[in-house]
Design an enzyme around this catalytic site. Sequence first.
Site, short mmCIF file in Angstrom:
data_model
loop_
_atom_site.label_atom_id
_atom_site.label_comp_id
_atom_site.label_asym_id
_atom_site.label_seq_id
_atom_site.Cartn_x
_atom_site.Cartn_y
_atom_site.Cartn_z
N LYS A 54 8.10 -6.99 -31.08
CA LYS A 54 8.84 -6.44 -32.21
C LYS A 54 7.93 -6.25 -33.42
O LYS A 54 8.03 -5.25 -34.13
CB LYS A 54 10.02 -7.35 -32.57
CG LYS A 54 11.11 -7.33 -31.52
CD LYS A 54 12.19 -8.36 -31.80
CE LYS A 54 13.24 -8.36 -30.71
NZ LYS A 54 14.24 -9.40 -30.90
N HIS A 102 12.68 -25.03 -31.92
CA HIS A 102 13.88 -25.23 -31.11
C HIS A 102 14.89 -25.99 -31.96
O HIS A 102 14.53 -26.92 -32.66
CB HIS A 102 13.56 -26.06 -29.86
CG HIS A 102 12.54 -25.42 -28.98
ND1 HIS A 102 11.19 -25.52 -29.21
CD2 HIS A 102 12.68 -24.66 -27.88
CE1 HIS A 102 10.54 -24.86 -28.28
NE2 HIS A 102 11.42 -24.32 -27.46
#
Length: 116
Positions: A54, A102
Amino acid sequence: MIGIDLIKTDRMKRFLERFGDRGLQKFLSESEILLIKHHRNAAGFWAAKEACAKALGCGIGSECGFHDIILSKSPKGAPLINLSSHVKELFNIQSLSVSITHDGEYAIAVVALQQS
């Protein structure tokens, strides 16, 4: 340029249950697979590769595949990112950096790159 990606870790868990190491080989090199200790690690690596694509502005495809994005770890365990020489030249990349985190059931990665 900056790219970001988010993946639910359970999605990677189901992927690994279904495809195992063969699934990992679709988006990771052998040296990257050796760094995977849990489906959460795999999810973080997936997010990092998607975030990089991206940031390049092309997504994963013919200009930049999963195996053109190379992840490793520093001696202290921090994630590192690099690109194949072909992609570096094609996109005039001077430098790149990655951060993977995370939280609960999610893995998130951000990639920043500088072009010349």
